[in-house]
Design a protein around this motif. Structure first.
Motif, mmCIF file in Angstrom:
data_model
loop_
_atom_site.group_PDB
_atom_site.id
_atom_site.type_symbol
_atom_site.label_atom_id
_atom_site.label_comp_id
_atom_site.label_asym_id
_atom_site.label_seq_id
_atom_site.Cartn_x
_atom_site.Cartn_y
_atom_site.Cartn_z
ATOM 1 N N SER A 210 0.844 -1.192 0.000
ATOM 2 C CA SER A 210 0.000 0.000 0.000
ATOM 3 C C SER A 210 0.880 1.243 0.000
ATOM 4 N N SER A 211 0.241 2.375 -0.250
ATOM 5 C CA SER A 211 0.973 3.637 -0.304
ATOM 6 C C SER A 211 1.177 4.252 1.083
ATOM 7 N N SER A 212 0.628 3.608 2.114
ATOM 8 C CA SER A 212 0.676 4.190 3.462
ATOM 9 C C SER A 212 2.098 4.354 3.985
ATOM 10 N N MET A 215 3.691 7.486 2.473
ATOM 11 C CA MET A 215 3.002 8.664 2.978
ATOM 12 C C MET A 215 3.344 8.930 4.435
ATOM 13 N N GLN A 230 -4.852 13.950 2.823
ATOM 14 C CA GLN A 230 -4.317 12.627 2.482
ATOM 15 C C GLN A 230 -5.443 11.692 2.045
ATOM 16 N N GLY A 231 -5.205 11.012 0.922
ATOM 17 C CA GLY A 231 -6.131 10.006 0.439
ATOM 18 C C GLY A 231 -5.392 8.699 0.242
ATOM 19 N N GLU A 232 -5.944 7.830 -0.591
ATOM 20 C CA GLU A 232 -5.314 6.531 -0.817
ATOM 21 C C GLU A 232 -4.039 6.636 -1.639
ATOM 22 N N THR A 233 -4.014 7.557 -2.611
ATOM 23 C CA THR A 233 -2.855 7.642 -3.505
ATOM 24 C C THR A 233 -2.263 9.041 -3.573
ATOM 25 N N LYS A 234 -2.823 9.998 -2.873
ATOM 26 C CA LYS A 234 -2.308 11.367 -2.925
ATOM 27 C C LYS A 234 -2.230 11.963 -1.533
ATOM 28 N N GLN A 235 -1.146 12.707 -1.305
ATOM 29 C CA GLN A 235 -0.945 13.353 -0.019
ATOM 30 C C GLN A 235 -0.405 14.760 -0.265
ATOM 31 N N ARG A 252 2.127 11.861 -5.148
ATOM 32 C CA ARG A 252 1.164 10.956 -5.798
ATOM 33 C C ARG A 252 1.830 9.596 -5.977
#
Length: 352
Positions: A210-212, A215, A230-235, A252
């Motif tokens: 995951s991208s967590s 991020m 912050q979202g799933e794929t963008k911070q 991203r």
């Protein structure tokens, strides 16, 4: 005055004209003139002071714009800009500092709702009045509420040299994460613009990860002041004032198969990408940050997108260096095989 200073005056003029609802072609001419001056390879002041030359010799600069440029260089100001500033309150201009809120929308808020300050804008957004405006909606209203703090913080345009020290360090640190396979700078910083208003970074992570992780690393980085969204794929984060000029940075996380398309899209410029999209349409294709797709089968597999070279090849062009992506003749040079070989650090033999 420097080229950047002259270009800034023309951009400010274009913003105020657009807020007032001026002819779009007139607004566009001033923005185009600003880009021409900003990217000029010689000082505009020297050209103006040469009695045998005129700004009219530059592409897209007509008589009216030439006279304005001469006035800016010789006097340091522009009477028309001063007049417009008297007509448009400073609080209205401050609204332009809200991310995603351009001059056209600011003009609507000013003329239709009579909003003349950030406080009035915040109150209207809190009451739900902005969401009712045509072309706005609840999403834009929420964006305004989230961005007012940044607008109050003030302008955060920073010299490239300052911004790159901070963002290059962040990119290097993120690249050391086990979960990150690639991380790169995009946006105006990648195009090496003299000043930047924000920063863009793209990353890919290992399959199934995951991208967590990336991020969390960015959120905890010592150069980051706060996380704004912050979202799933963008911070989105804001950098420290003392280190990164208080700039906002967007991270991203993109799929490996879309990395090239995302790099091309988020590097810009806007003007360059408009031409790329037009060339794609002429070939029955659609290009966006996810890849290049057939217009007749948008749900089908991407035609290109893994690398920037693939994206440009799909629209009939060789890869174009980021520094040239301003729609200032690079497409004509690319088509005729005349793209210049840019100077690199390895070419420098001394510093006098």
């Amino acid at each position: 005055m420097s080229n950047v200073d002259v270009a800034r005056v023309l951009v400010d003029l274009a913003d105020l004209l657009e807020i007032q609802g001026a002819n779009p072609f007139r607004v566009r001419a001033h923005r185009s003139g600003a880009r021409t001056i900003e990217t000029l390879a010689e000082p505009i002041a020297g050209l103006v002071e040469d009695p045998e030359r005129s700004p009219e010799e530059l592409s897209g600069i007509g008589k009216d714009l030439s006279e304005k440029i001469i006035s800016i260089v010789l006097t340091g100001k522009l009477d028309q800009l001063d007049e417009l500033r008297e007509q448009v309150p400073a609080g209205v201009v401050a609204m332009l500092r809200i991310p995603g809120l351009g001059p056209k929308k600011v003009g609507v808020l000013f003329k239709d709702l009579g909003l003349e300050s950030l406080d009035a804008l915040e109150a209207a957004a809190t009451e739900g009045a902005i969401a009712e405006l045509k072309g706005f909606g609840a999403k834009t209203e929420q964006m305004i509420l989230e961005g007012i703090g940044l607008a109050r913080h003030g302008s955060t345009r920073t010299w490239l040299s300052t911004a790159r020290v901070a963002v290059d360090r962040i990119v290097e640190d993120l690249s050391k994460l086990d979960s990150v396979t690639r991380v790169s700078l995009a946006g105006s910083s990648r195009r090496l613009k003299e000043t930047v208003g924000d920063l863009d970074v793209l990353a890919t992570v290992s399959e199934g990860v995951s991208s967590s992780d990336v991020m969390a690393a960015l959120a905890g980085h010592e150069l980051v002041d706060e996380v704004l969204a912050q979202g799933e794929t963008k911070q989105r984060v804001r950098l420290l004032e003392r280190e990164g000029g208080g700039l906002e940075l967007d991270l991203r996380v993109v799929p490996e198969a879309s990395y090239g398309a995302a790099m091309q899209y988020f590097t810009g410029s806007k003007e360059h990408n408009i031409v790329v999209r037009r060339r794609a349409q002429e070939r029955g294709l659609k290009v966006n940050e996810y890849g290049v797709f057939s217009e007749t089968d948008e749900d089908g597999p991407a035609v290109a997108g893994r690398t920037e070279e693939d994206v440009y090849q799909a629209v009939g062009l060789p890869w174009i260096p980021p520094e040239l992506r301003e729609d200032r003749g690079e497409f004509e040079m690319a088509e005729s095989g005349r793209l210049p070989e840019l100077v690199t650090v390895e070419d420098i033999r001394g510093d006098l």
